[in-house]
Design a protein around this motif. Structure first.
Motif, PDB file in Angstrom:
ATOM      1  N   HIS A 202       0.849  -1.207   0.129  1.00 37.36           N
ATOM      2  CA  HIS A 202       0.147   0.031   0.034  1.00 37.36           C
ATOM      3  C   HIS A 202       1.038   1.000   0.474  1.00 37.36           C
ATOM      4  N   SER A 203       2.041   1.405   1.121  1.00 40.29           N
ATOM      5  CA  SER A 203       3.161   1.996   0.328  1.00 40.29           C
ATOM      6  C   SER A 203       3.358   2.668  -0.402  1.00 40.29           C
ATOM      7  N   LEU A 204       4.249   1.143  -1.803  1.00 45.00           N
ATOM      8  CA  LEU A 204       3.792   1.873  -2.403  1.00 45.00           C
ATOM      9  C   LEU A 204       3.327   1.997  -3.257  1.00 45.00           C
ATOM     10  N   ARG A 205       1.744   1.926  -3.233  1.00 46.97           N
ATOM     11  CA  ARG A 205       0.839   2.734  -3.880  1.00 46.97           C
ATOM     12  C   ARG A 205       1.695   4.613  -4.006  1.00 46.97           C
ATOM     13  N   HIS A 206       0.584   5.182  -3.054  1.00 46.46           N
ATOM     14  CA  HIS A 206       1.173   6.306  -1.962  1.00 46.46           C
ATOM     15  C   HIS A 206       2.356   6.743  -2.818  1.00 46.46           C
ATOM     16  N   LEU A 207       3.647   5.865  -3.114  1.00 49.41           N
ATOM     17  CA  LEU A 207       5.132   6.370  -3.085  1.00 49.41           C
ATOM     18  C   LEU A 207       4.646   6.660  -4.804  1.00 49.41           C
ATOM     19  N   VAL A 208       4.505   6.208  -6.014  1.00 49.10           N
ATOM     20  CA  VAL A 208       4.371   6.311  -7.067  1.00 49.10           C
ATOM     21  C   VAL A 208       3.091   6.546  -8.033  1.00 49.10           C
ATOM     22  N   GLY A 209       1.923   7.038  -6.570  1.00 44.39           N
ATOM     23  CA  GLY A 209       0.588   7.411  -7.561  1.00 44.39           C
ATOM     24  C   GLY A 209       0.693   9.014  -7.320  1.00 44.39           C
TER      25      GLY A 209
END
Ligand code: FES
Length: 267
Positions: A202-209
């Motif tokens: 989920h944190s990677l979604r925030h990171l790349v989103g």
């Protein structure tokens, strides 16, 4: 229309009106996670049988200090306190362990299975107050995004271990040559499953989103976001498969090293 406040009675621990077998899932999570925690703790404290030729157990990689040929900086340093137990795994396992512990999926799973908080939806819980993740100690779960950075580095290191697992040293000539063993395939599957789990974070979604409350308009970010979403849809599946396989990979290397299992060469 006028509303009326209705006071709901607080159910005692374990009481529910549910008629399904709601307790099966938390029980399976308890047994699965409990078994992994016991095995990985035992394996991490062993400090032996964690490598076999060109294979190294993912519990011990990167081996910062240690006695195997995979060690980055040689054997246990002289300054290590004599009273403190030493194992190369104990130097590094806090990072992937912290990543799993603070994972959004695992939180939901172990809050139910280990803390019974609540044991399942609409089932009575043992506590009367709810502090949530906005106050101590659960606010510490927010470090998950930092563990993600470390987890991404671990994926790179484990991928390099796969590369090393393709090169077998001939004991008589000392020459290394390209090959493929069952252990190589075990290590490859381990990296694939760990990557599927990590890239669905989920944190990677925030990171790349994109940015706060706003998706990025960059085509590269949009593609990356779609890719992470794709893994994220089955995050629970990746979480369990990668957990099982990383434990099995350590077991495979361990049993080969102990001479219990034979590592068959395919090529
Ligand atoms: Fe599960 Fe980040 S949310 S790994």
């Amino acid at each position: 229309m006028n509303g009326t406040d209705v006071a709901l009675p607080r159910r005692s621990f374990g009481r529910t009106m549910r008629t399904d077998v709601w307790w099966v899932q938390p029980l399976l999570v308890f047994l699965g996670l409990g078994t992994f925690i016991v095995y990985s703790t035992w394996a991490a404290f062993q400090g032996t049988h964690y490598y076999f030729g060109n294979y190294v157990s993912p519990f011990y990689s990167p081996e910062i200090f240690g006695d195997s040929p995979h060690s980055w900086f040689g054997p246990k340093p002289g300054w290590w306190p004599a009273w403190l137990i030493f194992s190369p795994a104990l130097l590094i396992l806090w990072a992937p362990g912290g990543f799993r512990l603070t994972c959004y999926y695992y939180r939901g799973a172990y809050y139910k299975a280990f803390w019974a908080d609540p044991p399942a939806c609409t089932v009575g819980e043992p506590r009367k107050i709810y502090l949530g993740e906005r106050s101590f100690p659960l606010i510490m779960q927010n470090v998950h995004r930092y563990f993600l950075y470390l987890a991404l580095i671990f994926i790179l290191i484990l991928t390099y271990d796969v590369w090393k697992a393709l090169w077998f040293v001939d004991v008589t000539s000392g020459r290394s040559s390209f090959g493929l063993g069952v252990g190589t395939i075990v290590l490859v599957i381990n990296v694939i499953l760990l990557s599927g789990y990590t890239f669905g974070c989920h944190s990677l979604r925030h990171l790349v989103g994109g940015f706060l409350d706003q998706l990025s308009k960059s085509p590269t970010c949009s593609r990356a976001y779609a890719c992470v979403n794709c893994f994220n849809r089955r995050h629970m599946m990746w979480a369990w498969l990668s957990l099982f396989w990383v434990g099995f990979t350590d077991l495979y290397v361990r049993l080969c090293s102990m001479g219990v299992w034979t590592d068959w060469k395919i090529l």
